[in-house]
Design a protein around this motif. Structure first.
Motif, mmCIF file in Angstrom:
data_model
loop_
_atom_site.group_PDB
_atom_site.id
_atom_site.type_symbol
_atom_site.label_atom_id
_atom_site.label_comp_id
_atom_site.label_asym_id
_atom_site.label_seq_id
_atom_site.Cartn_x
_atom_site.Cartn_y
_atom_site.Cartn_z
ATOM 1 N N ALA A 50 0.837 -1.208 0.000
ATOM 2 C CA ALA A 50 0.000 0.000 0.000
ATOM 3 C C ALA A 50 0.871 1.257 0.000
ATOM 4 O O ALA A 50 0.612 2.201 -0.760
ATOM 5 C CB ALA A 50 -0.927 -0.022 1.214
ATOM 6 N N HIS A 108 2.389 1.818 -3.403
ATOM 7 C CA HIS A 108 1.407 2.341 -4.359
ATOM 8 C C HIS A 108 1.273 3.857 -4.189
ATOM 9 O O HIS A 108 1.271 4.604 -5.175
ATOM 10 C CB HIS A 108 0.056 1.664 -4.138
ATOM 11 N N TYR A 109 1.199 4.299 -2.924
ATOM 12 C CA TYR A 109 1.051 5.733 -2.700
ATOM 13 C C TYR A 109 2.354 6.499 -2.952
ATOM 14 O O TYR A 109 2.311 7.699 -3.246
ATOM 15 C CB TYR A 109 0.481 6.008 -1.310
ATOM 16 N N LEU A 163 4.257 5.878 -5.557
ATOM 17 C CA LEU A 163 4.150 6.157 -7.004
ATOM 18 C C LEU A 163 3.112 7.245 -7.280
ATOM 19 O O LEU A 163 3.344 8.142 -8.103
ATOM 20 C CB LEU A 163 3.800 4.868 -7.763
ATOM 21 N N GLU A 164 1.974 7.171 -6.590
ATOM 22 C CA GLU A 164 0.929 8.189 -6.791
ATOM 23 C C GLU A 164 1.455 9.580 -6.443
ATOM 24 O O GLU A 164 1.205 10.544 -7.165
ATOM 25 C CB GLU A 164 -0.295 7.865 -5.921
ATOM 26 N N LYS A 172 3.725 10.817 -9.142
ATOM 27 C CA LYS A 172 2.970 11.274 -10.321
ATOM 28 C C LYS A 172 2.372 12.660 -10.098
ATOM 29 O O LYS A 172 2.221 13.436 -11.037
ATOM 30 C CB LYS A 172 1.836 10.285 -10.633
ATOM 31 N N THR A 200 8.052 3.118 -11.654
ATOM 32 C CA THR A 200 6.908 2.288 -12.047
ATOM 33 C C THR A 200 7.277 0.807 -11.973
ATOM 34 O O THR A 200 6.510 -0.010 -11.444
ATOM 35 C CB THR A 200 6.477 2.641 -13.492
ATOM 36 N N THR A 223 7.464 -0.368 -8.434
ATOM 37 C CA THR A 223 6.130 -0.556 -7.856
ATOM 38 C C THR A 223 5.506 -1.854 -8.353
ATOM 39 O O THR A 223 4.913 -2.615 -7.572
ATOM 40 C CB THR A 223 5.227 0.640 -8.218
#
Lengths: 206, 71
Positions: free
Chosen positions: A84, A87-88, A90-91, A94, A183, A186
């Motif tokens: 988790a 994932h955040y 990478l977010e 971005k 990416t 991840t």
């Protein structure tokens, strides 16, 4: 510098950036193929384990206790939690939130290392207290240590990979448009998580 | 003081599993309409991550992996 790089991209090296954009899809496909091949590797070991498990007279074999579900569940949550946070990470990358990205990446590395520590503790407990080993406990020991060891090695490689990503990000290697390494990291980390979902189920829950 | 580590581990697994499950499914919900191969892979993996969190919760509350003791 790194924050500025995220927002505005690299001011120089436009030709290299163009090549990067043009070949990104190819590298993504290559990396996904690598994950598929790793999936095949794990699948072959998993199906061998399930075949051996179902061809015996009950599981675990006589003289071997069931694995500690409570500890495994706790350790699994560490790894799932790291999925988790990755994932955040990478977010946040971005969306240009460099510091949040760095913190999420650091949490991911800590949780991944925590999972490895838990696995080391479990191995030590099994070998020392329960006398279950890779070499001397038949199919059970061989399959458990091979599969979880192979997964643990993947986690270790992932922790090293994420540490390199952390250092590269701090050095400003990646930009707002040029971040395939993050990416791929991840994707790899999620893959390692998902493999553990399967291993956790087949070794501890069934 | 005698601490039952199994209870602590199960509590941690349930609490952590709820947090991870909520985060994973919320991220999946937010990313649901994002296009592209990599985003589809991410969505699949978030779904499986959420499933893993549910398994950890069920193991924590003794619904899964609760085997009778061998005599």
């Amino acid at each position: 510098m790194a924050v500025a790089s995220i927002a505005h991209g690299s001011a120089h090296g436009d030709g290299a950036d163009q090549l990067y954009v043009e070949t990104r899809e190819l590298r993504l496909q290559g990396f996904l193929l690598f994950l598929v091949s790793d999936c095949v590797l794990f699948s072959s070991f998993i199906f061998a384990y399930l075949y051996l498990r179902n061809s015996g007279q009950g599981w675990p074999p006589p003289g071997i206790k069931r694995l500690d579900v409570a500890f495994a569940a706790w350790n699994s949550v560490l790894l799932f939690g790291s999925g988790a946070t990755m994932h955040y990470a990478l977010e946040n990358w971005k969306h240009g939130n460099f510091m949040k990205y760095m913190w999420m990446l650091i949490f991911t590395i800590i949780l991944g290392a925590g999972f490895l520590g838990g696995q080391a503790y479990e191995y030590t407990h099994l070998i020392v207290a329960e006398h279950v080993s890779w070499w001397g406990s038949g199919i059970f020991g061989a399959s458990f240590f091979t599969l979880t060891g192979m997964h643990g090695f993947h986690v270790f490689v992932g922790v090293c990979y994420l540490t390199v990503l952390l250092l590269q990000s701090a050095a400003g290697v990646y930009t707002g448009q040029k971040y395939f390494g993050i990416t791929a990291g991840t994707l790899y980390w999620h893959f390692v998580d998902v493999i553990w979902v399967v291993l956790f189920s087949i070794f501890y829950l069934i | 003081m005698n601490v039952d580590f199994a209870v602590l581990e199960r509590t941690g697994a349930v609490a952590g599993g709820i947090i991870v499950g909520v985060v994973a499914f919320y991220a999946l919900y937010k990313d649901w309409s994002t296009p592209g191969v990599e985003n589809h892979v991410f969505k699949l993996m978030l779904l499986l991550l959420g499933f893993g969190a549910i398994l950890a919760i069920l193991a924590g509350i003794n619904v899964l992996g609760n085997f009778p003791k061998v005599a």
